[in-house]
Design an enzyme around this catalytic site. Structure first.
Site, PDB file in Angstrom:
ATOM      1  N   LYS A 202       0.832  -1.214   0.000  1.00  0.00           N
ATOM      2  CA  LYS A 202       0.000   0.000   0.000  1.00  0.00           C
ATOM      3  C   LYS A 202       0.865   1.263   0.000  1.00  0.00           C
ATOM      4  CE  LYS A 202      -2.276  -0.888   3.824  1.00  0.00           C
ATOM      5  NZ  LYS A 202      -1.644  -2.164   4.262  1.00  0.00           N
TER       6      LYS A 202
ATOM      7  N   ARG B  80      -9.629   1.138   8.877  1.00  0.00           N
ATOM      8  CA  ARG B  80      -9.270  -0.255   9.174  1.00  0.00           C
ATOM      9  C   ARG B  80     -10.419  -0.996   9.841  1.00  0.00           C
ATOM     10  NH1 ARG B  80      -3.286   0.619   9.278  1.00  0.00           N
ATOM     11  NH2 ARG B  80      -2.240  -1.379   9.567  1.00  0.00           N
TER      12      ARG B  80
ATOM     13  N   ARG C  34      -0.979  -8.581  13.467  1.00  0.00           N
ATOM     14  CA  ARG C  34      -1.465  -7.572  12.524  1.00  0.00           C
ATOM     15  C   ARG C  34      -2.333  -8.222  11.442  1.00  0.00           C
ATOM     16  NH1 ARG C  34       3.956  -5.012  10.732  1.00  0.00           N
ATOM     17  NH2 ARG C  34       2.709  -3.552   9.511  1.00  0.00           N
TER      18      ARG C  34
END
Ligand code: AMP
Length: 262
Positions: free
Chosen positions: A13, A88, A150
């Site tokens: 990203k 997110r 994560r």
């Protein structure tokens, strides 16, 4: 241009966001970078976020939404931005919708970089090696243990955003396993193709030309009546039309021309 890049950690990203900033003269808004800066500066937000980030968990929604809200109001973000690492969670996406709506802004697209999770560990290890070779400080969360956390956070909290944006017709997927240049080319292609339909929608290739609302209302009120002069011209003036009254013959001619042009 206002974009979101979605994808798990290590999907690329950040790299693609940087390329988009150059191409579209927009700014990259990375909540990860902003939070790391806050941690480094020891601000109250940084103090709150530090231990959460080190564990690979997500910082509370209200904290990240507040920093994004402040950032998009800065002058350099006026031309547009690419959000990298935000939203997110679904509540963050909803908060972003509200932030944009309050400012009369819209997203152009949400681009998902699709990758096999198996390669992410390799990528992160490579990133660490590259940073070390450049003498840069390693991110506290760039290690295999934290990466697992994560990824788990991504799967549970961020992946549902693909449905969220798909329902809004904004989602585009790109093969993030391809080379960096190929991913960039795919993103540019899809952004070009998203722009195209809007342009053609204004000038339909077939069918009669569409009259404007004010003209339609005028034609409706005229239906079955002989062309008016004098009085009607002054009435037109009252509607705020800036055009000077024209003889009936000339007006008919203009309408015919308009029909032929489209
Ligand atoms: P990133 O650089 O995007 O991988 O983000 C690094 C870390 O910052 C994440 O693992 C989270 O702890 C935190 N973070 C970044 N963006 C967000 C966000 N939008 N919501 C919650 N936490 C975030």
């Amino acid at each position: 241009m206002r974009l979101i890049l979605l994808g798990p950690p290590g999907a690329g990203k950040g790299t693609q966001a940087q390329r988009l900033t150059t191409r579209y003269k927009i700014v990259q808004l990375s909540t990860g970078d902003m939070l790391r800066a806050a941690v480094a500066a020891g601000t109250p937000v940084g103090l709150r976020a530090k231990s959460i980030m080190e564990k690979g968990e997500l910082v509370p929604d209200d904290v990240v939404v507040a920093i994004v809200a402040e950032r998009i109001d800065q002058p350099d973000a006026r031309r547009g931005f690419v959000l990298d690492g935000f939203p997110r969670t679904v509540p963050q996406a909803e908060a972003l919708d509200r932030l944009l709506a309050d400012r009369g802004l819209k997203l152009d697209a949400v681009i998902e970089l699709k990758v096999d999770e198996g390669i992410l560990l390799d990528r992160i290890e490579r990133r660490v090696a590259e940073m070390l070779s450049r003498g840069e400080k390693i991110r506290a969360d760039d290690n295999p243990e934290v990466l697992k956390g994560r990824l788990a956070a991504y799967r549970a909290q961020t992946a549902p955003l693909t449905d969220y944006y798909s329902r809004k017709g904004l989602l585009e997927a790109v093969d993030g396993m391809a080379s960096i240049d190929e991913v960039t080319a795919a993103i540019n292609r899809l952004l070009r193709s998203r722009k195209r339909p809007k342009r053609t929608a204004k000038r339909p290739s077939s069918g009669p030309p569409k009259s404007k609302p004010r003209e339609r209302a005028r034609l409706r009120s005229r239906k079955g009546k002989a062309p008016k002069r004098g009085k009607s011209a002054s009435r037109r003036g009252a509607t705020g039309s800036k055009r000077a009254p024209q003889p009936a013959k000339k007006r008919a001619g203009n309408r015919r021309n308009r029909g032929r042009r489209s």
